[in-house]
Enzyme design. Structure first.
Site, PDB file in Angstrom:
ATOM      1  N   ARG A  47      -4.280  -4.518  21.696  1.00 50.78           N
ATOM      2  CA  ARG A  47      -3.091  -5.043  21.017  1.00 50.78           C
ATOM      3  C   ARG A  47      -3.384  -6.446  20.517  1.00 50.78           C
ATOM      4  NH1 ARG A  47       0.294  -7.419  23.953  1.00 50.78           N
ATOM      5  NH2 ARG A  47       0.445  -5.833  25.568  1.00 50.78           N
ATOM      6  N   TYR A  99      12.684  -3.424  -2.280  1.00 50.06           N
ATOM      7  CA  TYR A  99      12.314  -2.181  -1.598  1.00 50.06           C
ATOM      8  C   TYR A  99      13.442  -1.806  -0.624  1.00 50.06           C
ATOM      9  CZ  TYR A  99       9.873   1.079   1.413  1.00 50.06           C
ATOM     10  OH  TYR A  99       9.528   2.187   2.138  1.00 50.06           O
ATOM     11  N   ASP A 171       6.130 -10.321  -1.369  1.00 46.18           N
ATOM     12  CA  ASP A 171       5.711  -8.934  -1.159  1.00 46.18           C
ATOM     13  C   ASP A 171       4.853  -8.551  -2.364  1.00 46.18           C
ATOM     14  OD1 ASP A 171       5.476  -6.160  -1.090  1.00 46.18           O
ATOM     15  OD2 ASP A 171       7.489  -5.842  -0.260  1.00 46.18           O
ATOM     16  N   LYS A 196       0.092   1.536   0.403  1.00 46.92           N
ATOM     17  CA  LYS A 196       0.129   1.826  -1.035  1.00 46.92           C
ATOM     18  C   LYS A 196      -1.248   1.569  -1.663  1.00 46.92           C
ATOM     19  CE  LYS A 196       4.401   2.371   0.214  1.00 46.92           C
ATOM     20  NZ  LYS A 196       5.385   1.306   0.144  1.00 46.92           N
TER      21      LYS A 196
END
Ligand SMILES: *Cc1c(COP(=O)(O)O)cnc(C)c1O
Length: 380
Positions: A47, A99, A171, A196
């Site tokens: 992690r 978004y 973004d 994406k």
């Protein structure tokens, strides 16, 4: 190093000191042996850090001209980490055409934690400042916007953020660093849904943050580790592989995007085409100034504004797959009002232009003749 070289080599020296593998090994491990408590080789628990993830995080930093990259389990997990920089009472000025998942995170989760959001049409940079007050801590910018393809002047936003001493986050999912590099234009944080274009093959869900400032990086790293929304080594490998072809994929996405925008612009059944490369686009001049090219994301409306008609068009497409998401090698089509933006109330979405007949295309890298023939038959 220039951009095309960076996508392949950026941050990738000496990734496998053991055997010299050219690609970093997939370190499929949760933990690492220690010779004595604290006696380890830089990794103690996956992690907190994993060598395959580190290789990817270095690539993220390199392609965005940042210093520090952080990889998350999804784009929304990356945005969530940015929001955790804030405290109750803080305010955020955000792009209004956003978004859908970002809007949902802001209004359905963080609003309840006492953070106030102002959703503003930022393509007019002069409209932003009146929403800034002493509680404002963050400007959240998405450009090109989703799905209306508005372009926001990142440099103008950076000037505002410096003037008022607030963070500017961009973004950069739609543009990718191939088209624009927000840190170079004065942003503090770049965010990606690496699901994406960075991944590029529709086979992985991932998010990224990139920053230059060391203090900010430390804070975000603390949040990444403390909240734990990290990605696994297999996914890290896949996105790293995707990034190596980002520049040639983007080149073709842009070429095909232009050809389709031109085709749709002359089609008798089409009302409007939203693509920042068209001289008729209201923000074309800003796009020309801050972007290298105009990308493969296109939205359009049909003359009849009837939901059923738009749905019929997307159902008839054969090469374009009807699906959410974008940025992969294959062309996708979506109907925002009933898909990605269904979580935004109708009156709210229509204010920004997401009407019932709006169709969004993620133009892939297939042969352009096949893509245009597919659109022709679906619209016929
Ligand atoms: C997909 C997307 C996100 C969210 O990313 P996930 O990887 O789906 O969590 C955020 N912003 C934009 C612009 C996106 O397209």
């Amino acid at each position: 190093m220039k951009f095309n070289t960076k996508t392949i080599h950026g941050g990738q020296h000496n990734v496998d000191p053991a055997y010299g593998a050219v690609m970093p090994p997939i370190y499929q491990t949760s933990t690492y042996s220690q010779t004595t408590p604290g006696g380890h080789k830089g990794y103690e628990y996956s992690r907190s850090g994993n060598p395959t993830r580190t290789a990817l995080e270095n690539a993220f930093a390199s392609i965005e001209n940042g210093k520090f990259g952080l990889a998350f389990s999804s784009g929304l997990a990356a945005i969530d980490a940015v929001m955790k920089l804030l405290k109750p009472g803080d305010e955020v000025v955000s792009t209004n055409d956003l978004y859908g998942g970002s809007y949902r995170l802001f209004t359905k989760i963080y609003q309840d934690f006492g953070i106030k959001f102002h959703f503003v049409g930022m393509q007019d940079a002069n409209a932003i400042e009146k929403y800034i007050n002493k509680n404002t801590k963050l400007l959240w910018v998405e450009t090109p916007t989703n799905p209306m393809m508005n372009i926001i002047d990142i440099k103008a936003c950076a000037a505002l953020s410096k003037k008022h001493n607030i963070l500017l986050a961009v973004d950069n999912t739609f543009a990718t660093p191939y088209l624009q590099q927000p840190l170079e234009l004065g942003a503090d944080i770049v965010m990606h849904s690496a699901t994406k274009y960075l991944g590029g093959h529709s086979d992985v869900v991932m998010g990224a943050l990139i920053v230059k400032d060391e203090k900010l990086a430390e804070r975000l790293y603390f949040i990444q580790n403390a909240s734990g929304a990290v990605c696994g080594p297999q996914d890290s490998f896949l996105v790293l592989r995707g990034i190596k072809t980002l520049h040639i994929r983007m080149q073709r996405h842009c070429e095909n995007g232009k050809a389709i925008a031109d085709y749709l612009s002359t089609h008798p059944k089409i009302e409007k085409v939203y693509w920042p490369g068209l001289p008729s686009h209201p923000n074309h001049e800003i796009a020309k100034k801050q972007m290298k090219d105009f990308g493969g994301m296109i939205s359009f409306t049909t003359k009849k504004n009837i939901m059923a008609e738009a749905i019929k068009v997307v159902e008839k497409l054969k090469i374009f797959t009807l699906a959410e998401s974008l940025g992969g090698v294959e062309s996708l089509a979506g109907h925002p009002a009933s898909m990605t933006h269904a979580s935004i109330p109708k009156e709210e979405r229509e204010k920004t232009g997401v009407i019932d007949s709006l169709i969004r295309l993620s133009v892939g890298i297939e042969d352009i003749e096949d893509l245009i023939a597919d659109l022709k038959q679906a619209l016929g």
